[in-house]
Design an enzyme around this catalytic site. Structure first.
Site, PDB file in Angstrom:
ATOM      1  N   LYS A 153     118.589 -59.694 -93.379  1.00 20.22           N
ATOM      2  CA  LYS A 153     118.067 -59.519 -94.744  1.00 20.22           C
ATOM      3  C   LYS A 153     119.030 -60.108 -95.781  1.00 20.22           C
ATOM      4  CE  LYS A 153     113.985 -57.378 -94.818  1.00 20.22           C
ATOM      5  NZ  LYS A 153     113.619 -57.008 -93.512  1.00 20.22           N
TER       6      LYS A 153
ATOM      7  N   LYS B  26     109.951 -64.725 -83.933  1.00 20.58           N
ATOM      8  CA  LYS B  26     108.887 -63.748 -83.722  1.00 20.58           C
ATOM      9  C   LYS B  26     107.816 -63.828 -84.814  1.00 20.58           C
ATOM     10  CE  LYS B  26     110.967 -60.075 -86.415  1.00 20.58           C
ATOM     11  NZ  LYS B  26     111.082 -58.678 -86.690  1.00 20.58           N
TER      12      LYS B  26
ATOM     13  N   LYS C  79     105.794 -60.816 -90.932  1.00 21.99           N
ATOM     14  CA  LYS C  79     105.223 -61.115 -92.235  1.00 21.99           C
ATOM     15  C   LYS C  79     106.171 -61.922 -93.112  1.00 21.99           C
ATOM     16  CE  LYS C  79     101.859 -59.522 -95.173  1.00 21.99           C
ATOM     17  NZ  LYS C  79     101.476 -58.599 -96.188  1.00 21.99           N
TER      18      LYS C  79
HETATM   19  P1  TYM Z   1     107.830 -53.172 -88.938  1.00 24.69           P
HETATM   20  O1  TYM Z   1     106.942 -52.696 -90.023  1.00 24.69           O
HETATM   21  O2  TYM Z   1     108.601 -54.416 -89.120  1.00 24.69           O
HETATM   22  O3  TYM Z   1     107.003 -53.349 -87.617  1.00 24.69           O
HETATM   23  C1  TYM Z   1     106.186 -52.314 -87.140  1.00 24.69           C
HETATM   24  C2  TYM Z   1     106.161 -52.290 -85.625  1.00 24.69           C
HETATM   25  O4  TYM Z   1     105.672 -53.534 -85.138  1.00 24.69           O
HETATM   26  C3  TYM Z   1     106.612 -54.093 -84.239  1.00 24.69           C
HETATM   27  N1  TYM Z   1     106.628 -55.544 -84.379  1.00 24.69           N
HETATM   28  C4  TYM Z   1     106.629 -56.378 -83.329  1.00 24.69           C
HETATM   29  N2  TYM Z   1     106.607 -56.161 -82.017  1.00 24.69           N
HETATM   30  C5  TYM Z   1     106.589 -57.230 -81.211  1.00 24.69           C
HETATM   31  N3  TYM Z   1     106.584 -58.513 -81.680  1.00 24.69           N
HETATM   32  C6  TYM Z   1     106.617 -58.784 -82.999  1.00 24.69           C
HETATM   33  N4  TYM Z   1     106.599 -60.013 -83.426  1.00 24.69           N
HETATM   34  C7  TYM Z   1     106.632 -57.689 -83.903  1.00 24.69           C
HETATM   35  N5  TYM Z   1     106.657 -57.588 -85.246  1.00 24.69           N
HETATM   36  C8  TYM Z   1     106.652 -56.267 -85.520  1.00 24.69           C
HETATM   37  C9  TYM Z   1     107.954 -53.493 -84.622  1.00 24.69           C
HETATM   38  O5  TYM Z   1     108.856 -53.531 -83.537  1.00 24.69           O
HETATM   39  C10 TYM Z   1     107.552 -52.111 -85.014  1.00 24.69           C
HETATM   40  O6  TYM Z   1     107.443 -51.279 -83.881  1.00 24.69           O
HETATM   41  N6  TYM Z   1     111.696 -50.141 -89.233  1.00 24.69           N
HETATM   42  C11 TYM Z   1     110.343 -50.233 -88.764  1.00 24.69           C
HETATM   43  C12 TYM Z   1     109.422 -49.180 -89.348  1.00 24.69           C
HETATM   44  C13 TYM Z   1     109.919 -47.806 -89.151  1.00 24.69           C
HETATM   45  C14 TYM Z   1     109.958 -47.075 -87.930  1.00 24.69           C
HETATM   46  C15 TYM Z   1     110.527 -45.808 -88.270  1.00 24.69           C
HETATM   47  C16 TYM Z   1     109.565 -47.342 -86.637  1.00 24.69           C
HETATM   48  C17 TYM Z   1     110.438 -47.007 -90.124  1.00 24.69           C
HETATM   49  N7  TYM Z   1     110.795 -45.795 -89.599  1.00 24.69           N
HETATM   50  C18 TYM Z   1     110.687 -44.816 -87.294  1.00 24.69           C
HETATM   51  C19 TYM Z   1     109.756 -46.369 -85.676  1.00 24.69           C
HETATM   52  C20 TYM Z   1     110.294 -45.119 -86.005  1.00 24.69           C
HETATM   53  C21 TYM Z   1     109.827 -51.597 -89.167  1.00 24.69           C
HETATM   54  O7  TYM Z   1     110.260 -52.205 -90.093  1.00 24.69           O
HETATM   55  O8  TYM Z   1     108.789 -52.017 -88.466  1.00 24.69           O
END
Ligand code: TYM
Length: 331
Positions: free
Chosen positions: A111, A194, A197
């Protein structure tokens, strides 16, 4: 019964990475575990959304959770900011989270590199808030994609440190979970990393994309000029498309194109057409429900209210215990 927690940031539309990395597991887990699936709107503040679109992006994720098949009668679906207990736990955990370890987190470094003029403290302590989300319900399983593995490690560090500090075996260890043998990483269409967004719209196939939009994006995906030596190793951008095919197509289809590639007979146009059609079919059942659910305001509001109620009940209990463990007493 084991408790499961997971969340997705409220950045609006969900993509195939979110679906195959996280949501597909949510749907199976809701039948086997005590599940909490939330929309991480507090986390989304680290990248400064505007008040004009914050609500709509949160609502969109709720709608897509439901459209994908998360059942609010089985799992608790809630909005993170509705359960303010998490903010209190975040504060307590912050007292024992060290600057060095937070600065070393890969997500933080990424970031900082991407947005050097917005290195805020929320970004630095993002993994602490995430640990608070998980520890708030004393979860042991967290369905996430590969990119979240380090955050889970940090969650265990913070939970264990709390336990040691206060000499209480209170927080269990939580582990990243997937029904497949390893955590999933879905590649994007840009031939590089990967699907995500922040990598731009052309890199993502969204669950809500129309068939035409999917076809257009896939046909534009980066490819090389084709294999010239039999059985040669695939370059990254081609491997990525094959990896995408592995999740949306049948094993026979993948084997067919793999063979053509190995014989140097593959035509990328046909390959991409097939990939696009299989993506259209894979997302069709979800896409068709998104609109109907989104139009039902009363239903969406009811789901969110019911989820907040259930999540608060679990959160209140944890906060009460934690306050006692820390040493806060009533007068
Ligand atoms: P976020 O919003 O970036 O993504 C949400 C979930 O989607 C998965 N993901 C992917 N998995 C495989 N390939 C990809 N290209 C891909 N892009 C996204 C992420 O691994 C995630 O599981 N920090 C987290 C949100 C969060 C969270 C939590 C998750 C906040 N608190 C507590 C679990 C438990 C996040 O930014 O995910």
């Amino acid at each position: 019964m084991e408790t499961v927690v997971s969340g997705i940031r409220s950045t609006g539309k969900l993509h195939l990475g979110n679906y195959y990395g996280a949501i597909k597991n949510f749907i199976r887990m809701q039948d086997e575990f005590n599940c909490y699936f939330f929309i991480a709107d507090l986390h989304s503040l680290t990248t400064h959304p505007t008040p004009e679109n914050l609500h709509d992006t949160v609502r969109q994720v709720v709608v897509e959770y439901l459209a994908a098949g998360i059942d609010p009668e089985k799992a608790t679906i809630y909005v993170q900011s509705h359960v303010t207990e998490v903010i209190e736990l975040y504060l307590y955990l912050n007292m024992n989270a060290y600057l060095g370890e937070l600065e070393r987190a890969t997500s933080f470094k990424d970031k900082v590199r991407a947005n050097p003029d917005n290195v805020n403290a929320g970004l630095l302590t993002y993994p602490v808030l995430m640990a608070a989300d998980i520890l708030l319900h004393r979860a042991t399983k967290v369905p996430v994609g590969k990119d979240q593995e380090q955050h889970l490690e940090m969650t265990r560090t913070f939970g264990n440190r709390f336990n040691r500090m206060y000499k209480h075996d209170y927080f269990p260890e939580a582990f990243a979970f997937s029904y497949s043998d390893k955590l999933i990483k879905i590649p994007g269409l840009d031939g590089k990393g990967k699907m995500g967004k922040s990598e731009g719209d052309a890199n993502c196939v969204y669950l809500s994309d129309s068939p035409e939009a999917i076809r257009k994006k896939v046909m534009k995906a980066k490819t090389d000029s084709g294999p010239t030596i039999e059985n040669q190793q695939k370059p990254q951008e081609i491997q990525n498309l094959f990896d995408l095919m592995k999740v949306v197509s049948t094993p026979d289809t993948v084997a067919h194109f793999d063979e053509l590639y190995n014989k140097c007979e593959i035509r990328y146009g046909d390959f991409k057409k097939q990939l696009a059609e299989d993506m259209v079919s894979a997302t069709e059942p979800i896409r068709s429900r998104i609109e109907a659910i989104s139009a039902d305001d009363a239903y969406v509001s009811r789901v969110v209210a019911m989820g907040a109620e259930k999540a608060r009940e679990s959160a209140r209990k944890t906060i009460k215990d934690v306050r006692e463990i820390i040493g806060f007493r009533s007068f």
